[in-house]
Design an enzyme around this catalytic site. Structure first.
Site, PDB file in Angstrom:
ATOM      1  N   HIS A 122     -20.074  38.488  81.749  1.00 55.93           N
ATOM      2  CA  HIS A 122     -20.025  39.735  80.537  1.00 55.93           C
ATOM      3  C   HIS A 122     -21.436  40.036  79.828  1.00 55.93           C
ATOM      4  O   HIS A 122     -22.038  39.422  80.267  1.00 55.93           O
ATOM      5  CB  HIS A 122     -18.611  38.371  79.190  1.00 55.93           C
ATOM      6  CG  HIS A 122     -17.742  39.119  79.147  1.00 55.93           C
ATOM      7  ND1 HIS A 122     -17.201  38.107  80.307  1.00 55.93           N
ATOM      8  CD2 HIS A 122     -16.275  39.463  78.780  1.00 55.93           C
ATOM      9  CE1 HIS A 122     -15.215  38.715  80.265  1.00 55.93           C
ATOM     10  NE2 HIS A 122     -15.253  38.993  79.368  1.00 55.93           N
ATOM     11  N   SER A 157     -12.122  40.928  74.573  1.00 58.72           N
ATOM     12  CA  SER A 157     -13.124  40.246  74.779  1.00 58.72           C
ATOM     13  C   SER A 157     -14.094  40.861  74.755  1.00 58.72           C
ATOM     14  O   SER A 157     -15.566  40.849  74.314  1.00 58.72           O
ATOM     15  CB  SER A 157     -13.264  39.364  75.690  1.00 58.72           C
ATOM     16  OG  SER A 157     -13.140  39.573  76.844  1.00 58.72           O
TER      17      SER A 157
END
Length: 266
Positions: A247, A45
Site C-alpha cells: 500500500h 483502502s
C-alpha cells in the site's frame, strides 16, 4: 480469513495487493472548490489511506490519505469520509452510498480491486511459480467483465444518490517495478511482476471505461507513482514485509494520489 486475499490485504491488517494504470495525467483548470464544497470520499483502502501514519483500526482511514489532504488543501468544511479497507462494490452500495445526497458536490472513489481478488493472484505468483502465475492472471482477465458489471451498477447507484456531484474515479498504482534486478526483499520475480502488472493495467482499463460510461472523471494515479513502486530506489509503496504491505506510504498518498487528483481538480 475474508472472502478473498485482497480483501484481507486491503483491510487494516497485513495485506498483499498489486494493481496498475495506463493513462497520462490531465491538466487541471484553476480550482472551483472551496469551503462551501460538500465532499464525500468513498472506496477501499487506497482511498482510506491505509499505509500512511495514523490509520484507524476499524477501516484503515488515515488523516494522511489523499481525501483528507485534498479537503484540507481546499478548505472544505463539509467533508464526509466513508472509505474502508476491504470494501467491495457491494459494500459501497450498502454502506457508503447512504452518505450521498442531492447536495453532494464532489465524490472520490477507488473500488474494484477487492472484487477482482487481486491479492489471490499475487499470492499465487509468489507461491506457485511462473506458469501458475500466468494462468491465474489469464483467468482473472477473462473474468473481468463480471467485475465491470458490478462497477457499472455501483457507479449508477452513486449517480442516482448524488445527481449533482462531480465524481472522480481514481485508478490503482502499479506496485512493482518490472525491470530486472530488485533490491527489495521477498518480491515476485521479474516475470511474475510483469504478469501482476498486466492484470493491473487490464483492471484499470475496465475501471476507466466504466467511469466514462457513467459520465465520471477517471484520474490517472500511475503517472504520478511511476518510478516509485516496490523495487525502485525511492519507493512510495510499502514492501511485502510490512504491516501494510504493498500500500502507499505517506509520500505515495501525498505525491502520488493527491497530486493526481489535484492535477484534474486544481
Amino acid at each position: 480469513m475474508r472472502r478473498n486475499l485482497l480483501r484481507v490485504l486491503t483491510a487494516p491488517l497485513p495485506l498483499l495487493v498489486a494493481v496498475g494504470l495506463f493513462t497520462a495525467p490531465a491538466r487541471a483548470e484553476s480550482s472551483t472548490y472551496g469551503s462551501a464544497t460538500r465532499y464525500v470520499a468513498m472506496g477501499d483502502s487506497f482511498s482510506a489511506g491505509l499505509g500512511a501514519p495514523g490509520a484507524d483500526l476499524t477501516c484503515g482511514r488515515s488523516p494522511l490519505g489523499y481525501p483528507t489532504l485534498w479537503a484540507q488543501a481546499h478548505g472544505i468544511a463539509s467533508f464526509t469520509d466513508v472509505t474502508c479497507g476491504g470494501a467491495v462494490t457491494d459494500d459501497v452500495v450498502a454502506k457508503q452510498i447512504p452518505s450521498l445526497n442531492a447536495g453532494t458536490d464532489v465524490v472520490t472513489i477507488t473500488i474494484g480491486g477487492n472484487d477482482a481478488a487481486w491479492g489471490s493472484q499475487v499470492l499465487t505468483c509468489m507461491q506457485s511459480g511462473d506458469a501458475a502465475c500466468a494462468s491465474a492472471v489469464d483467468k482473472a482477465v477473462v473474468d473481468l467483465p463480471a467485475i465491470t458489471a458490478k462497477i457499472d451498477t455501483t457507479y449508477a447507484a452513486i449517480r442516482q444518490a448524488a445527481p449533482n456531484a462531480t465524481v472522480y474515479v481514481l485508478g490503482y498504482p502499479l506496485l512493482f517495478e518490472e525491470t530486472a534486478g530488485c533490491s527489495a526483499w521477498i518480491v515476485p520475480d521479474q516475470y511474475q511482476r510483469q504478469q501482476i502488472d498486466r492484470f493491473g493495467r487490464a483492471l484499470n482499463r475496465s475501471i476507466a471505461d466504466s467511469a466514462a460510461r457513467a459520465g465520471f472523471r477517471f484520474v490517472d494515479a500511475q503517472a504520478f507513482f511511476a518510478g516509485h513502486a516496490v523495487c525502485s530506489r525511492q519507493a512510495w509503496i510499502h514492501p511485502v514485509l510490512n504491516l501494510t504491505p504493498l500500500h502507499p506510504d505517506a509520500g505515495g498518498y501525498r505525491f502520488g494520489y493527491l497530486a493526481a487528483l489535484t492535477s484534474v481538480t486544481g
